[in-house]
Design an enzyme around this catalytic site. Sequence first.
Site, PDB file in Angstrom:
ATOM      1  N   ARG A   1      17.517  27.057  -1.772  1.00 16.38           N
ATOM      2  CA  ARG A   1      18.866  27.639  -1.671  1.00 16.38           C
ATOM      3  C   ARG A   1      19.425  27.600  -0.259  1.00 16.38           C
ATOM      4  O   ARG A   1      20.400  28.254   0.053  1.00 16.38           O
ATOM      5  CB  ARG A   1      18.865  29.076  -2.214  1.00 16.38           C
ATOM      6  CG  ARG A   1      18.695  29.107  -3.725  1.00 16.38           C
ATOM      7  CD  ARG A   1      18.770  30.497  -4.303  1.00 16.38           C
ATOM      8  NE  ARG A   1      18.632  30.453  -5.751  1.00 16.38           N
ATOM      9  CZ  ARG A   1      17.467  30.438  -6.404  1.00 16.38           C
ATOM     10  NH1 ARG A   1      16.342  30.493  -5.725  1.00 16.38           N
ATOM     11  NH2 ARG A   1      17.430  30.375  -7.720  1.00 16.38           N
TER      12      ARG A   1
ATOM     13  N   HIS B   1      10.451  19.445  -6.040  1.00 18.20           N
ATOM     14  CA  HIS B   1      11.735  19.757  -6.656  1.00 18.20           C
ATOM     15  C   HIS B   1      12.794  19.855  -5.568  1.00 18.20           C
ATOM     16  O   HIS B   1      12.597  20.520  -4.560  1.00 18.20           O
ATOM     17  CB  HIS B   1      11.650  21.065  -7.448  1.00 18.20           C
ATOM     18  CG  HIS B   1      12.776  21.229  -8.438  1.00 18.20           C
ATOM     19  ND1 HIS B   1      14.087  21.355  -8.041  1.00 18.20           N
ATOM     20  CD2 HIS B   1      12.792  21.256  -9.788  1.00 18.20           C
ATOM     21  CE1 HIS B   1      14.855  21.469  -9.117  1.00 18.20           C
ATOM     22  NE2 HIS B   1      14.092  21.401 -10.193  1.00 18.20           N
TER      23      HIS B   1
ATOM     24  N   TYR C   1      18.642  23.280  -5.096  1.00 20.58           N
ATOM     25  CA  TYR C   1      19.645  23.602  -6.121  1.00 20.58           C
ATOM     26  C   TYR C   1      21.062  23.315  -5.615  1.00 20.58           C
ATOM     27  O   TYR C   1      22.000  23.254  -6.398  1.00 20.58           O
ATOM     28  CB  TYR C   1      19.541  25.077  -6.518  1.00 20.58           C
ATOM     29  CG  TYR C   1      18.219  25.446  -7.161  1.00 20.58           C
ATOM     30  CD1 TYR C   1      17.658  24.638  -8.150  1.00 20.58           C
ATOM     31  CD2 TYR C   1      17.539  26.608  -6.795  1.00 20.58           C
ATOM     32  CE1 TYR C   1      16.451  24.972  -8.747  1.00 20.58           C
ATOM     33  CE2 TYR C   1      16.330  26.950  -7.391  1.00 20.58           C
ATOM     34  CZ  TYR C   1      15.794  26.129  -8.367  1.00 20.58           C
ATOM     35  OH  TYR C   1      14.601  26.464  -8.951  1.00 20.58           O
TER      36      TYR C   1
ATOM     37  N   HIS D   1      18.501  17.979  -9.834  1.00 20.24           N
ATOM     38  CA  HIS D   1      19.499  18.239 -10.866  1.00 20.24           C
ATOM     39  C   HIS D   1      20.724  17.358 -10.622  1.00 20.24           C
ATOM     40  O   HIS D   1      21.281  17.393  -9.521  1.00 20.24           O
ATOM     41  CB  HIS D   1      19.930  19.702 -10.830  1.00 20.24           C
ATOM     42  CG  HIS D   1      18.812  20.653 -11.119  1.00 20.24           C
ATOM     43  ND1 HIS D   1      18.938  22.005 -10.998  1.00 20.24           N
ATOM     44  CD2 HIS D   1      17.536  20.443 -11.529  1.00 20.24           C
ATOM     45  CE1 HIS D   1      17.804  22.593 -11.328  1.00 20.24           C
ATOM     46  NE2 HIS D   1      16.926  21.666 -11.639  1.00 20.24           N
TER      47      HIS D   1
ATOM     48  N   GLU E   1      16.783  15.120 -13.559  1.00 20.84           N
ATOM     49  CA  GLU E   1      16.327  16.083 -14.561  1.00 20.84           C
ATOM     50  C   GLU E   1      17.381  16.266 -15.638  1.00 20.84           C
ATOM     51  O   GLU E   1      18.571  16.378 -15.351  1.00 20.84           O
ATOM     52  CB  GLU E   1      16.028  17.428 -13.869  1.00 20.84           C
ATOM     53  CG  GLU E   1      15.569  18.488 -14.850  1.00 20.84           C
ATOM     54  CD  GLU E   1      15.074  19.769 -14.167  1.00 20.84           C
ATOM     55  OE1 GLU E   1      14.857  19.755 -12.932  1.00 20.84           O
ATOM     56  OE2 GLU E   1      14.933  20.767 -14.874  1.00 20.84           O
TER      57      GLU E   1
ATOM     58  N   ASP F   1      13.104  18.170 -19.177  1.00 23.90           N
ATOM     59  CA  ASP F   1      12.823  19.611 -19.257  1.00 23.90           C
ATOM     60  C   ASP F   1      12.965  20.020 -20.723  1.00 23.90           C
ATOM     61  O   ASP F   1      14.051  19.891 -21.311  1.00 23.90           O
ATOM     62  CB  ASP F   1      13.811  20.385 -18.365  1.00 23.90           C
ATOM     63  CG  ASP F   1      13.486  21.870 -18.290  1.00 23.90           C
ATOM     64  OD1 ASP F   1      13.342  22.512 -19.350  1.00 23.90           O
ATOM     65  OD2 ASP F   1      13.386  22.406 -17.168  1.00 23.90           O
TER      66      ASP F   1
ATOM     67  N   HIS G   1      15.682  22.568 -21.400  1.00 22.76           N
ATOM     68  CA  HIS G   1      17.045  22.059 -21.201  1.00 22.76           C
ATOM     69  C   HIS G   1      17.477  21.141 -22.350  1.00 22.76           C
ATOM     70  O   HIS G   1      18.606  21.239 -22.822  1.00 22.76           O
ATOM     71  CB  HIS G   1      17.156  21.304 -19.870  1.00 22.76           C
ATOM     72  CG  HIS G   1      16.886  22.162 -18.663  1.00 22.76           C
ATOM     73  ND1 HIS G   1      16.881  21.659 -17.383  1.00 22.76           N
ATOM     74  CD2 HIS G   1      16.614  23.485 -18.547  1.00 22.76           C
ATOM     75  CE1 HIS G   1      16.619  22.637 -16.526  1.00 22.76           C
ATOM     76  NE2 HIS G   1      16.443  23.750 -17.203  1.00 22.76           N
TER      77      HIS G   1
ATOM     78  N   HIS H   1       9.116  19.000 -17.498  1.00 21.32           N
ATOM     79  CA  HIS H   1       9.097  20.427 -17.224  1.00 21.32           C
ATOM     80  C   HIS H   1       8.827  21.101 -18.563  1.00 21.32           C
ATOM     81  O   HIS H   1       9.661  21.019 -19.469  1.00 21.32           O
ATOM     82  CB  HIS H   1      10.439  20.908 -16.648  1.00 21.32           C
ATOM     83  CG  HIS H   1      10.623  20.594 -15.201  1.00 21.32           C
ATOM     84  ND1 HIS H   1      11.848  20.636 -14.572  1.00 21.32           N
ATOM     85  CD2 HIS H   1       9.724  20.252 -14.251  1.00 21.32           C
ATOM     86  CE1 HIS H   1      11.684  20.334 -13.290  1.00 21.32           C
ATOM     87  NE2 HIS H   1      10.412  20.089 -13.072  1.00 21.32           N
TER      88      HIS H   1
ATOM     89  N   ASP I   1      20.444  27.789 -19.961  1.00 25.01           N
ATOM     90  CA  ASP I   1      19.193  27.484 -19.274  1.00 25.01           C
ATOM     91  C   ASP I   1      18.378  28.774 -19.098  1.00 25.01           C
ATOM     92  O   ASP I   1      18.553  29.481 -18.122  1.00 25.01           O
ATOM     93  CB  ASP I   1      19.584  26.863 -17.915  1.00 25.01           C
ATOM     94  CG  ASP I   1      18.394  26.450 -17.072  1.00 25.01           C
ATOM     95  OD1 ASP I   1      17.245  26.791 -17.432  1.00 25.01           O
ATOM     96  OD2 ASP I   1      18.628  25.799 -16.035  1.00 25.01           O
TER      97      ASP I   1
ATOM     98  N   HIS J   1      14.348  29.879 -19.500  1.00 23.60           N
ATOM     99  CA  HIS J   1      12.966  29.503 -19.814  1.00 23.60           C
ATOM    100  C   HIS J   1      12.191  30.697 -20.372  1.00 23.60           C
ATOM    101  O   HIS J   1      12.407  31.821 -19.952  1.00 23.60           O
ATOM    102  CB  HIS J   1      12.251  29.009 -18.551  1.00 23.60           C
ATOM    103  CG  HIS J   1      12.930  27.854 -17.884  1.00 23.60           C
ATOM    104  ND1 HIS J   1      12.401  27.229 -16.785  1.00 23.60           N
ATOM    105  CD2 HIS J   1      14.094  27.201 -18.144  1.00 23.60           C
ATOM    106  CE1 HIS J   1      13.193  26.236 -16.404  1.00 23.60           C
ATOM    107  NE2 HIS J   1      14.240  26.206 -17.203  1.00 23.60           N
TER     108      HIS J   1
ATOM    109  N   GLU K   1       7.410  25.810 -15.749  1.00 25.45           N
ATOM    110  CA  GLU K   1       8.351  26.603 -14.925  1.00 25.45           C
ATOM    111  C   GLU K   1       8.737  27.832 -15.734  1.00 25.45           C
ATOM    112  O   GLU K   1       9.903  28.047 -16.027  1.00 25.45           O
ATOM    113  CB  GLU K   1       9.623  25.811 -14.648  1.00 25.45           C
ATOM    114  CG  GLU K   1       9.486  24.585 -13.788  1.00 25.45           C
ATOM    115  CD  GLU K   1      10.812  23.836 -13.684  1.00 25.45           C
ATOM    116  OE1 GLU K   1      11.541  23.749 -14.692  1.00 25.45           O
ATOM    117  OE2 GLU K   1      11.119  23.363 -12.590  1.00 25.45           O
TER     118      GLU K   1
HETATM  119 ZN   LIG Z   1      15.918  25.400 -16.293  1.00 25.14          ZN
HETATM  120 ZN   LIG Z   2      14.875  21.709 -12.128  1.00 23.64          ZN
END
Ligand SMILES: [Zn+2]
Ligand SMILES: [Zn+2]
Length: 284
Positions: free
Chosen positions: A36, A66, A69, A106, A142, A175, A178, A212, A225, A227, A257
Amino acid sequence: MLIGAHVSAAGGSNKAVARAEEIGAECFQIFASSPRMWSAKPITDAIAEKYASEMKRTMMGPTVLHGKYLVSLGAEDPELLAKSEYALQTDIAASNKLGALGVIFHPASHRGRGFETIVDQFASSVRKILDNEPGDSLLMLETSAGSGDHIGSTFAELGTLIKAIGNDRVAVCLDTQHVWAAGYNIATADTLNAVMEEFDKKIGLDLLRSVHANDSMRELGSSVDRHENIGDGLIGTAGFQTLMAHPAFKRVPFYLEVPGTGKSGPDKPNIDRLKAIRSQVFDG
Ligand SMILES: [Zn+2]
Ligand SMILES: [Zn+2]
């Protein structure tokens, strides 16, 4: 099929190896830098050496990094685009230095401009990043859950981007949560066969290089989204059994994740659940 998880790289990527070992992971994912914040420190020779010896000691499988974001290759703002390119390039450099499989990122949002509008920009950014950072590391797009203006919730969009990029260091991370949220029913054998045929037609199964592995709190096609721990969500234990039995996933590493049974991130109980499913599938 190796089973791993996202773990913390606090204190250096070398420290992540023991964290993965502790929860029984056979491979792991880390953030190369704070996800971030734009800042990123290059990996030093000392860290890379310690990491390599830890990897050798534990015989850990392929590591994936990864991306941040904040990355947005579909951004209209030239400053945001330049920062995104630089961040991904730095992550690829880190991946090369660690000998990792590559960087998962992403595709983010087209911010209302429409998918068709961003294809050329996105593709030329990816080409630039890979040209600037030669090596073996892959850049993996992803699959996204499909909320708002997010790019990559359909295999068709990902396939269009990958064709436009035209570089063999580009691949895909699927994922499970996702794609479920995006409306692909991966939980029953018939529908999964159709989904993976579609993946093959639009992207190519050889480009599926990481998964993922996440169960879903929300229903099929919700575009949300969220998980869930393996077996506690709507994909469920039977869904993961079906998925792991499909030949498309046979040689692809899985990275959890999930929130964790004690809310402390991917944990040993989730690794054990996936391992139990794997032994049911492969050992009868
Ligand atoms: Zn996710
Ligand atoms: Zn991701």
